[in-house]
Write a protein that holds these residues in place. Structure first.
Motif, PDB file in Angstrom:
ATOM      1  N   ASN A 189      14.266   4.586  -0.685  1.00  0.00           N
ATOM      2  CA  ASN A 189      14.062   3.170  -1.037  1.00  0.00           C
ATOM      3  C   ASN A 189      15.017   2.721  -2.153  1.00  0.00           C
ATOM      4  O   ASN A 189      15.313   1.539  -2.312  1.00  0.00           O
ATOM      5  CB  ASN A 189      12.633   2.931  -1.558  1.00  0.00           C
ATOM      6  CG  ASN A 189      11.538   3.165  -0.531  1.00  0.00           C
ATOM      7  OD1 ASN A 189      10.413   3.446  -0.890  1.00  0.00           O
ATOM      8  ND2 ASN A 189      11.856   3.051   0.748  1.00  0.00           N
ATOM      9  N   ASP A 209       0.828  -1.213   0.000  1.00  0.00           N
ATOM     10  CA  ASP A 209       0.000   0.000   0.000  1.00  0.00           C
ATOM     11  C   ASP A 209       0.862   1.263   0.000  1.00  0.00           C
ATOM     12  O   ASP A 209       0.347   2.367   0.137  1.00  0.00           O
ATOM     13  CB  ASP A 209      -0.904   0.007   1.240  1.00  0.00           C
ATOM     14  CG  ASP A 209      -0.100  -0.035   2.540  1.00  0.00           C
ATOM     15  OD1 ASP A 209       1.071  -0.486   2.501  1.00  0.00           O
ATOM     16  OD2 ASP A 209      -0.626   0.380   3.585  1.00  0.00           O
ATOM     17  N   GLY A 221       7.988 -10.726   2.028  1.00  0.00           N
ATOM     18  CA  GLY A 221       9.104  -9.776   2.107  1.00  0.00           C
ATOM     19  C   GLY A 221       8.683  -8.554   2.900  1.00  0.00           C
ATOM     20  O   GLY A 221       9.151  -7.451   2.641  1.00  0.00           O
ATOM     21  N   GLY A 235      14.480   1.483   8.658  1.00  0.00           N
ATOM     22  CA  GLY A 235      14.384   2.939   8.693  1.00  0.00           C
ATOM     23  C   GLY A 235      15.167   3.548   9.852  1.00  0.00           C
ATOM     24  O   GLY A 235      15.562   4.704   9.799  1.00  0.00           O
ATOM     25  N   LEU A 247      -2.221  -5.675   3.654  1.00  0.00           N
ATOM     26  CA  LEU A 247      -2.623  -7.019   4.041  1.00  0.00           C
ATOM     27  C   LEU A 247      -3.015  -6.937   5.512  1.00  0.00           C
ATOM     28  O   LEU A 247      -2.188  -6.569   6.358  1.00  0.00           O
ATOM     29  CB  LEU A 247      -1.441  -7.973   3.850  1.00  0.00           C
ATOM     30  CG  LEU A 247      -1.783  -9.448   3.850  1.00  0.00           C
ATOM     31  CD1 LEU A 247      -2.150  -9.890   2.437  1.00  0.00           C
ATOM     32  CD2 LEU A 247      -0.609 -10.272   4.330  1.00  0.00           C
TER      33      LEU A 247
HETATM   34  N1  LIG Z   1       0.637  -5.594   5.770  1.00  0.00           N
HETATM   35  C1  LIG Z   1       1.200  -5.103   4.668  1.00  0.00           C
HETATM   36  N2  LIG Z   1       0.442  -4.874   3.564  1.00  0.00           N
HETATM   37  C2  LIG Z   1       0.997  -4.373   2.435  1.00  0.00           C
HETATM   38  N3  LIG Z   1       2.314  -4.055   2.322  1.00  0.00           N
HETATM   39  C3  LIG Z   1       3.103  -4.255   3.389  1.00  0.00           C
HETATM   40  C4  LIG Z   1       2.586  -4.780   4.604  1.00  0.00           C
HETATM   41  N4  LIG Z   1       3.622  -4.875   5.502  1.00  0.00           N
HETATM   42  C5  LIG Z   1       4.714  -4.425   4.852  1.00  0.00           C
HETATM   43  N5  LIG Z   1       4.422  -4.047   3.603  1.00  0.00           N
HETATM   44  C6  LIG Z   1       5.332  -3.488   2.586  1.00  0.00           C
HETATM   45  O1  LIG Z   1       6.525  -4.249   2.613  1.00  0.00           O
HETATM   46  C7  LIG Z   1       7.591  -3.428   2.168  1.00  0.00           C
HETATM   47  C8  LIG Z   1       8.773  -3.670   3.070  1.00  0.00           C
HETATM   48  O2  LIG Z   1       9.867  -3.038   2.491  1.00  0.00           O
HETATM   49  P1  LIG Z   1      11.129  -2.550   3.281  1.00  0.00           P
HETATM   50  O3  LIG Z   1      11.407  -3.497   4.396  1.00  0.00           O
HETATM   51  O4  LIG Z   1      12.248  -2.367   2.319  1.00  0.00           O
HETATM   52  O5  LIG Z   1      10.683  -1.195   3.963  1.00  0.00           O
HETATM   53  P2  LIG Z   1      10.209   0.243   3.401  1.00  0.00           P
HETATM   54  O6  LIG Z   1       9.043   0.611   4.240  1.00  0.00           O
HETATM   55  O7  LIG Z   1      10.049   0.244   1.926  1.00  0.00           O
HETATM   56  O8  LIG Z   1      11.484   1.139   3.706  1.00  0.00           O
HETATM   57  P3  LIG Z   1      11.976   1.900   5.037  1.00  0.00           P
HETATM   58  O9  LIG Z   1      11.708   0.960   6.186  1.00  0.00           O
HETATM   59  O10 LIG Z   1      13.409   2.152   4.804  1.00  0.00           O
HETATM   60  O11 LIG Z   1      11.158   3.137   5.103  1.00  0.00           O
HETATM   61  C9  LIG Z   1       7.110  -1.986   2.197  1.00  0.00           C
HETATM   62  O12 LIG Z   1       6.984  -1.519   0.881  1.00  0.00           O
HETATM   63  C10 LIG Z   1       5.765  -2.067   2.910  1.00  0.00           C
HETATM   64  O13 LIG Z   1       4.825  -1.128   2.413  1.00  0.00           O
END
Ligand SMILES: Nc1ncnc2c1ncn2[C@@H]1O[C@H](COP(=O)(O)OP(=O)(O)OP(=O)(O)O)[C@@H](O)[C@H]1O
Length: 353
Positions: A77, A70, A135, A195, A117
């Motif tokens: 990123n 979302d 992921g 983050g 989700l």
């Molecule tokens: N419940 C969920 N529903 C949809 N997307 C999710 C959910 N939980 C996590 N995500 C997505 O999983 C991804 C995880 O990516 P990542 O761990 O690289 O973190 P990020 O949020 O993109 O970066 P940062 O933590 O540096 O701000 C994110 O894009 C986040 O939006």
């Protein structure tokens, strides 16, 4: 290992050319490529792990890829989320992901789930897929994925990264799951995210690469999956350690365990029947020819179980379910338990002594 997906139609000449290097691998071959093209795989999160995973799934020819996220692309990123480019900053990650996959192979179908989700949506979203790659970056989402797939009775691939460290495994409702690795979430604020603590892009790629390799193996039935094992990657020391992971036999919750009915057992003997009840229960009546191995002894040493195929039973089915879970967690696959236990056996007209 049995492939998760049936093969799709015969390959065209262009497809044979595109995946020629897969076709050369006897473990994949033409049949495996047809399975990949017929597969539906969901990636939870198009972030640090999901980005490289999506690219490699698409390149491998996974025919339908779902992306649930979302979030929108942020500049911070781009250091690791290689699916997205500078021009994608501010765009929905699912849209950027779909475009990147289309550039790589317009023949791959991308299903965009631009939503969170949640406990309300998880079962609906995962229902449309053969396999899920998690992921995501929070304990909350990982438990959601865990519980949805345990309820669905399907395996999934999990990865996590932070700083220079990575973890990756394959979970299965019949064996060890994420809840066996982390039975409870750490208190909020005690585990930093990327983050706060940072993460190296190459570590995301390394872990995502293992996730995709495991996905391809599960979909095609190649090799030995990373079930009941957790790979722990330390990029500073450049080591990969393997830790065994067993299902906690006390873990409650819905599971789909291999089961036989009393009618099955009566008409198809052949299996070694093992009674996990206590000696006093056995003394009051037992299945002729069955062996005794009380639950406590079996849990203490699952290796004490005789060679299979084995059908475990107790009085009504709950202790034998616990026993089957513990045995499956050791990697054995030739065990099942008797639905309804000794009571069902007697009700179906089974003899006793
Ligand atoms: N419940 C969920 N529903 C949809 N997307 C999710 C959910 N939980 C996590 N995500 C997505 O999983 C991804 C995880 O990516 P990542 O761990 O690289 O973190 P990020 O949020 O993109 O970066 P940062 O933590 O540096 O701000 C994110 O894009 C986040 O939006």
């Amino acid at each position: 290992m049995r492939a998760l997906v049936e093969p799709g139609p015969e390959l065209t000449a262009a497809q044979r050319d595109r995946w020629s290097r897969h076709l050369l691998l006897p473990e994949i071959g033409e049949l495996g490529q047809r399975r990949l093209l017929n597969a539906r795989v969901l990636v939870v999160g198009a972030g640090g792990l999901g980005s490289p995973a999506l690219l490699y799934l698409a390149a491998a020819g996974v025919g339908t890829i779902g992306v649930v996220d979302d979030d929108v692309v942020e500049t911070s990123n781009l250091q690791r989320q290689v699916l997205h480019g500078t021009a994608d900053v501010g765009r929905a990650k699912v849209d950027s992901a779909a475009d990147a996959v289309a550039r790589l192979d317009p023949g791959i179908t991308v299903v965009r789930h631009r939503e969170r989700l949640t406990s309300a949506s998880a079962a609906r979203i995962v229902a449309g897929y053969d396999l899920v790659l998690d992921g995501s970056d929070t304990f909350e989402t990982r438990y959601l994925v865990n519980d949805a797939l345990v309820a669905a009775g399907r395996p999934w691939v999990w990865g996590a990264v932070l700083r220079f460290d990575g973890h990756v495994s394959v979970f299965d409702p019949a064996g060890a799951t994420y809840r066996d690795l982390f039975p409870t979430a750490p208190p909020p604020g005690t585990v930093p995210g990327c983050g706060e603590a940072g993460v190296l892009g190459g570590v995301c790629a390394a872990v995502a690469s293992v996730m995709v390799t495991e996905a391809v193996k599960l979909l095609t039935g190649a090799g030995r999956p990373l079930l009941g094992r957790v790979l722990v990657h330390d990029a500073l020391a450049m080591t990969w350690r393997e830790l065994p992971l067993r299902a906690d036999p006390r873990r409650a919750g819905p599971t789909h365990l291999p089961t036989v009915t009393a009618a099955d057992l009566l008409t198809r003997p052949g299996a070694v029947v093992v009674d996990v009840r206590e000696p006093d229960e056995r003394a009051r009546g037992a299945i002729p020819g069955s062996l005794a191995l009380p639950l406590g002894e079996l849990l203490a040493d699952p290796g004490a179980l005789p060679a299979g195929p084995v059908v475990l039973h107790c009085a009504r089915g709950s202790r034998s379910a616990e026993a089957v879970r513990a045995v499956l967690a050791t990697g054995r696959t030739d065990v099942a338990h008797l639905e309804g236990g000794f009571a069902a056996w007697r009700a179906a007209g089974g003899p006793a002594h």
